[in-house]
Enzyme design. Structure first.
Site, PDB file in Angstrom:
ATOM      1  N   LYS A   1     -67.290  26.532  47.320  1.00 53.48           N
ATOM      2  CA  LYS A   1     -66.595  26.968  48.369  1.00 53.48           C
ATOM      3  C   LYS A   1     -66.984  25.799  49.185  1.00 53.48           C
ATOM      4  CE  LYS A   1     -65.747  31.878  48.309  1.00 53.48           C
ATOM      5  NZ  LYS A   1     -66.016  33.079  49.078  1.00 53.48           N
TER       6      LYS A   1
ATOM      7  N   LYS B   1     -56.572  31.350  32.999  1.00 53.39           N
ATOM      8  CA  LYS B   1     -56.613  32.582  33.677  1.00 53.39           C
ATOM      9  C   LYS B   1     -55.355  32.736  34.592  1.00 53.39           C
ATOM     10  CE  LYS B   1     -59.559  35.374  36.154  1.00 53.39           C
ATOM     11  NZ  LYS B   1     -60.542  35.496  37.457  1.00 53.39           N
TER      12      LYS B   1
ATOM     13  N   LYS C   1     -53.023  34.164  41.120  1.00 48.63           N
ATOM     14  CA  LYS C   1     -51.954  34.589  42.283  1.00 48.63           C
ATOM     15  C   LYS C   1     -51.412  33.042  42.748  1.00 48.63           C
ATOM     16  CE  LYS C   1     -54.530  36.347  45.711  1.00 48.63           C
ATOM     17  NZ  LYS C   1     -55.160  37.522  46.138  1.00 48.63           N
TER      18      LYS C   1
END
Ligand code: TRP
Length: 338
Positions: free
Chosen positions: A121, A203, A206
């Site tokens: 991150k 995978k 969205k």
């Protein structure tokens, strides 16, 4: 839901990201709901929407608020049952922040620096590497340890966070005597990793740029059927599960999830038929499978007063359970009783 000290406790949580894909549903939520329905008589179930974790990356306030309530409604529409699980919002229970601070002081800089999620991150978000992002695992440890959870169902990406939670709990217990239950990660069943309809080796996500690659839980029937019609397959013509047929394998796994049919049954059903027929059937099975969830979601979102009232009650119940652990911790570390 009545919390019982005699029962083992299962706790999990999600960030309020809203708008989930069928991959989230088939790969995770569905398993959690099955676990709840199978074991609610013998286990306490706690499910928490982690809005305090969400602010480790910048959020639009109105959207965070909206997505938090939507997440509650989505999980309920999928089958999290208020009679069987205690569903609540993290920031409604101040003990998370309170124990989180204490645990910060028992978590080492070195171990936090080794967390892969922090490294990922902060690499992606170089302009906002804040202290909360760094101490995220200590807050997550508080989420779990406050409720003396025995089992924590999570995906593989969270396993390291459960391990650090165990290390923190063991360290604390070592110094102050038995305080926390040491939780076990509970890896949810795999096998239902749903892939992109456009690049079936990846995978389903969205955030994919190609809107045809993913099916969202709240897509309309027409859109769902169209996305499946356009799904990438192969140059073979036979519906069968085989190595190298990633597109067809993915569609078969989705079809199997929604219909309960085995791969052999599906192969027999589509013997002598083309991919076109199969894709249409998958699209319809998916749309039909989602329809009741979509209807229940709409019903819940039309009654925000009910949802908010339930969350207030659940926050009180969760706070009561959490306060037992927090006062024990405060006493052990030497805070003056008030
Ligand atoms: N870190 C988890 C995630 O991103 C969410 C989470 C926060 C969580 N606290 C938790 C999951 C406690 C399980 C238990 O998915």
């Amino acid at each position: 839901m009545e919390f019982s000290k005699e029962k083992k406790t299962i706790l999990s949580g999600v960030q309020p990201s809203g708008n989930l894909t069928i991959g989230n549903y088939l790969g995770a939520i569905r398993n959690w709901v099955a676990l709840q329905n199978d074991s609610f008589e013998t286990h306490n179930f706690l499910y928490c929407v982690m809005d305090m974790h969400a602010i480790t990356v910048r959020q639009v306030p109105a959207e965070l608020r909206r997505r938090t309530l939507e997440t509650v409604a989505i999980y309920m529409a999928c089958g999290i049952d208020p009679e069987k699980s205690l569903l609540f919002v993290q920031s409604h229970v101040p003990a998370h922040a309170q124990l989180g601070w204490v645990l910060d002081c028992y978590t080492m800089f070195g171990e936090l620096s080794r967390m892969t999620q922090f490294k990922d991150k902060s690499a992606k978000n170089a302009q906002n590497i804040n202290a909360g992002l760094f101490t995220y695992p200590a807050l997550m440890a508080a989420d779990i340890l406050l409720y003396q959870a025995d089992l924590v169902p999570v995906g593989l990406d969270q396993k390291q966070h459960i391990e650090i939670t165990r290390d923190i709990a063991e360290r604390f217990n070592q110094i102050y005597g038995n305080t926390f239950v040491i939780p076990e990660p509970y890896m949810t069943k795999t096998g239902t990793k749903i892939c992109s309809l456009q690049e079936p080796t990846k995978k389903m996500s969205k955030s994919d740029e190609n809107p045809n690659a993913c099916v969202l839980m709240f897509d309309k029937k027409d859109d769902i059927v169209r996305k499946f019609k356009r799904a990438v397959t192969d140059s073979d013509t036979c519906v069968r599960y085989a190595e190298g047929k990633d597109g067809i394998n993915n569609l078969m796994s989705i079809y199997s999830c929604f219909t309960g049919k085995t791969y052999e049954e599906i192969e027999r059903e589509f013997e002598g038929k083309g991919y076109g027929d199969f894709k249409l059937a998958v699209g319809e099975a998916c749309a039909d499978g989602l329809a009741p969830i979509q209807a229940e979601y709409a019903r819940l979102m039309a009654d925000k007063g009910y949802l908010e009232g339930m969350l207030r009650e659940n926050a009180d119940k969760a706070s009561y359970i959490a306060s037992k652990t927090l006062s024990k911790v405060y006493r052990k570390i030497g805070f003056l009783a008030k």
